[in-house]
Write an enzyme that holds these catalytic residues in place. Structure first.
Site, short mmCIF file in Angstrom:
data_model
loop_
_atom_site.label_atom_id
_atom_site.label_comp_id
_atom_site.label_asym_id
_atom_site.label_seq_id
_atom_site.Cartn_x
_atom_site.Cartn_y
_atom_site.Cartn_z
N PHE A 150 9.36 32.22 13.17
CA PHE A 150 9.58 32.28 14.62
C PHE A 150 11.05 32.37 14.98
O PHE A 150 11.39 32.82 16.07
CB PHE A 150 8.96 31.04 15.30
CG PHE A 150 9.81 29.81 15.18
CD1 PHE A 150 10.87 29.59 16.06
CD2 PHE A 150 9.60 28.87 14.17
CE1 PHE A 150 11.68 28.47 15.93
CE2 PHE A 150 10.40 27.76 14.04
CZ PHE A 150 11.45 27.56 14.93
N LYS A 174 3.41 41.28 9.66
CA LYS A 174 2.67 40.18 10.31
C LYS A 174 3.72 39.22 10.88
O LYS A 174 4.22 38.35 10.19
CB LYS A 174 1.78 39.48 9.27
CG LYS A 174 0.56 38.75 9.84
CD LYS A 174 0.88 37.69 10.88
CE LYS A 174 1.41 36.40 10.27
NZ LYS A 174 1.87 35.44 11.33
N GLU A 177 3.21 34.12 14.95
CA GLU A 177 2.30 34.06 16.10
C GLU A 177 2.94 33.29 17.27
O GLU A 177 2.42 33.30 18.37
CB GLU A 177 0.97 33.40 15.69
CG GLU A 177 1.04 31.93 15.26
CD GLU A 177 1.50 31.73 13.80
OE1 GLU A 177 2.17 32.64 13.25
OE2 GLU A 177 1.18 30.67 13.23
N CYS A 282 18.12 28.91 9.69
CA CYS A 282 18.05 28.54 8.28
C CYS A 282 19.45 28.38 7.69
O CYS A 282 19.61 27.83 6.60
CB CYS A 282 17.27 29.55 7.48
SG CYS A 282 18.14 31.10 7.32
P1 NAD Z 1 6.40 28.98 8.73
O1 NAD Z 1 6.49 28.89 7.25
O2 NAD Z 1 5.61 27.97 9.47
O3 NAD Z 1 5.80 30.41 9.17
C1 NAD Z 1 6.30 31.62 8.66
C2 NAD Z 1 5.19 32.67 8.64
O4 NAD Z 1 4.17 32.26 7.72
C3 NAD Z 1 4.51 32.90 9.98
O5 NAD Z 1 4.29 34.28 10.14
C4 NAD Z 1 3.20 32.13 9.85
O6 NAD Z 1 2.15 32.72 10.59
C5 NAD Z 1 2.90 32.19 8.37
N1 NAD Z 1 2.22 30.99 7.86
C6 NAD Z 1 2.37 29.71 8.32
N2 NAD Z 1 1.61 28.87 7.57
C7 NAD Z 1 1.00 29.62 6.63
C8 NAD Z 1 0.11 29.31 5.56
N3 NAD Z 1 -0.29 28.08 5.32
N4 NAD Z 1 -0.31 30.33 4.80
C9 NAD Z 1 0.09 31.60 5.01
N5 NAD Z 1 0.94 31.94 6.01
C10 NAD Z 1 1.39 30.97 6.81
O7 NAD Z 1 7.92 29.04 9.25
P2 NAD Z 1 8.47 28.95 10.74
O8 NAD Z 1 8.31 27.57 11.25
O9 NAD Z 1 7.96 30.08 11.54
O10 NAD Z 1 10.04 29.24 10.48
C11 NAD Z 1 10.98 28.25 10.20
C12 NAD Z 1 11.23 28.13 8.72
O11 NAD Z 1 11.71 29.38 8.21
C13 NAD Z 1 12.33 27.12 8.37
O12 NAD Z 1 11.92 26.40 7.24
C14 NAD Z 1 13.54 27.99 8.05
O13 NAD Z 1 14.49 27.39 7.19
C15 NAD Z 1 12.89 29.16 7.42
N6 NAD Z 1 13.76 30.34 7.49
C16 NAD Z 1 14.36 30.75 6.33
C17 NAD Z 1 15.21 31.84 6.36
C18 NAD Z 1 15.89 32.32 5.12
O14 NAD Z 1 16.39 33.44 5.11
N7 NAD Z 1 15.94 31.54 4.04
C19 NAD Z 1 15.45 32.51 7.57
C20 NAD Z 1 14.80 32.06 8.72
C21 NAD Z 1 13.95 30.97 8.66
#
Ligand code: NAD
Length: 497
Positions: A150, A174, A177, A282
């Site tokens: 997000f 994808k 959401e 991040c």
């Molecule tokens: P998230 O892991 O909750 O969601 C990321 C994506 O995965 C979304 O599209 C979501 O629909 C999907 N998803 C969520 N749970 C899932 C599951 N159990 N199985 C399969 N798919 C699933 O992450 P978020 O809260 O949207 O984003 C924040 C996180 O992203 C933080 O931990 C941040 O550090 C990390 N992030 C990392 C970077 C990087 O480059 N290292 C960059 C931006 C964000």
């Protein structure tokens, strides 16, 4: 704006037949912005099939022509820059300056993708044996997929599909959401740029759609950005299904403050890098390590942090916006409470902050802890909120030991006036992206985004040359031509021994 977001399927924006929908909420007000459908199993299959069919002809389009379409796309993104940023602000709550940065950092990756012809050049060695030459071709993989978080709904999708498509692949995105409106608008502009149908598909949904993509036999490569636990699941499942996978995941980023650093620079940069974008980056600095006498600057840091006010996206005096969801806010408040219970000293507490007139928003004010130790939950967990932890160290080796013991390795920085200290730090620190008097050292797209340790699972990193490698195969050709046997071949002037 659609009342329910469409899917981008088979080259058209179509209504999903799904009965499962998720509300997209303005995090500053809790007002409903739109609804996003969770694509059906059949729609996911159709997206992959359409991408697979489009691949057959897209891979034959010369890289120069692909680059021209990307130039057109970059141009459209620039023309719609502020409009995209406004949509992004609505659904993320980011202040306008941060939203514009989110869009702009994505456009920079598209600009880099316009250089694709030279990035797809192979290698050549003549006479590897007598009259035999070897050369390599860089060819696309097929259907690739991207799953995005997000917190950067423009930049992170743009890390993925433009470069994958520039390489000659087709793509199924994808998006998160929680803020799918920006990626949906990115797809509309992509279609407007004139790319052939089926080159890009956008499938909305949550874990259910992700799990279907992870195991789909026609998906060749998976690019994921999100939290570490989900990244581990994606990496394990994707590789188990013999796919190429890269996962950019969570972080705990430290800034080392040396006593010879410029105090005002340190304080100003620490404030922006820790609570900017509500700490939902991040690469945010979440831990400041004060070395030696620099610990005396904590009071001034607290005073400056206390002046930063959360607010609406279009309030020019606001330092940052709300957290993305009530769940995210509850998580941050739980961690702040746990920090206090475990003995850290809360110098500034943003738990009770509320914006008059928008009390329902997911607000948390700037928060500062001191006397934090590495065993505390606020240190071991990624907080992803406007919370800065202060830790003390006697010298640079102590600071390095703290950072290197941390399981994450996304970003770090050092503020110092000493070139020797900076060089020692850059060499010994076990983190993939290092800033020297630069608080958030996100590399520009001609480099790659090189997180280490638990911040990254895979081999090749996002964007830059490494991503070109990730999205392509190398074919190596060894060739011999019997010129002197051929009819009409020129007379040989050099006698072979
Ligand atoms: P998230 O892991 O909750 O969601 C990321 C994506 O995965 C979304 O599209 C979501 O629909 C999907 N998803 C969520 N749970 C899932 C599951 N159990 N199985 C399969 N798919 C699933 O992450 P978020 O809260 O949207 O984003 C924040 C996180 O992203 C933080 O931990 C941040 O550090 C990390 N992030 C990392 C970077 C990087 O480059 N290292 C960059 C931006 C964000």
């Amino acid at each position: 704006m659609h009342s329910r977001l469409p899917l981008f399927l088979e080259g058209e924006f179509v209504a999903s037949t799904s009965h499962r929908v998720i509300s997209v909420i303005n995090p500053a007000t809790q007002g409903l912005l739109t609804e996003v459908p969770c694509a059906t199993e059949d729609e996911v299959n159709r997206a992959v099939a359409s991408a697979k069919a489009a691949f057959a002809s897209w891979k034959e389009v010369p890289a120069t022509d692909r680059a021209r379409l990307l130039m057109k796309y970059a141009q459209l993104l620039k023309e719609h820059h502020d409009e995209l940023a406004e949509i992004l602000s609505q659904e993320t709550g980011k202040i306008f300056a941060d939203a514009k940065g989110d869009v702009w950092r994505g456009i920079e990756v598209v600009e880099q993708a316009c250089n694709i012809p030279s990035l797809l050049m192979g290698e050549t060695a003549e006479n590897v044996a007598r009259e035999i030459d070897t050369y390599s071709l860089i060819q696309p993989l097929g259907v690739c997929t991207g799953i995005t978080p997000f917190n950067f709904p423009a930049m992170i999708p743009l890390w993925m599909f433009p470069l994958a498509i520039a390489c000659g692949n087709t793509f199924v995105l994808k998006p998160s959401e929680q803020d799918p409106m920006t990626p949906s608008r990115l797809a509309e502009l992509f279609a407007e740029a004139g790319f052939p149908k089926g080159v890009l598909q956008v499938i909305h949904g949550d874990r259910e759609q992700v799990d279907q993509l992870l195991t789909h036999p026609d998906i060749r490569a998976i690019s994921f950005v999100g939290s570490a636990p989900v990244g581990q699941h994606i990496y394990r499942t994707g590789t188990q299904h013999l796919k190429r996978v890269q996962c950019m995941t969570g972080a705990k980023n430290h800034m080392v403050v040396m006593p010879d650093a410029n105090k005002n620079q340190v304080i100003n940069h620490l404030v922006g890098a820790s609570v900017g974008a509500a700490g939902q980056r991040c690469m945010a600095i979440s831990v400041a390590i004060f070395v030696g006498e620099s610990r005396a600057w904590l009071e001034d840091l607290k005073a400056t942090l206390a002046q930063v006010k959360p607010g609406f996206w279009n309030d020019e005096d606001a330092g940052f916006g709300p957290l993305i969801s009530p769940q995210a806010k509850a998580r941050v408040l739980r961690l702040i409470a746990q920090g206090k219970a475990e003995g850290a000293e809360c110098l500034l507490d943003g738990s009770d902050f509320s914006l008059p007139g928008a009390e329902a928003g997911n607000w948390v004010g700037p928060t500062l802890f001191s006397k934090v130790t590495p065993d505390m939950t606020i240190y071991t967990e990624e907080i992803f909120g406007p919370v800065l932890l202060a830790v003390e160290a006697n010298d640079l080796d102590d600071a390095l030991a703290i950072i290197n013991a941390n399981p994450f390795g996304n970003g770090t920085s050092i503020f110092t006036a000493s070139g020797g200290a900076a060089r020692y730090f850059q060499h010994h620190v076990e983190v993939g992206q290092v800033g020297i008097n630069v608080p958030i050292p996100v590399p520009l797209p001609f480099f790659s985004f090189t997180g280490w340790k638990n911040s990254f699972y895979g081999d090749h990193h996002a964007y830059g040359k490494q991503a070109v490698r990730f999205y392509t195969e190398t074919k190596t050709i060894t060739a011999r031509w019997f010129d002197h046997d051929a009819h009409g071949a020129p007379n040989m002037t050099i006698q072979l021994k």
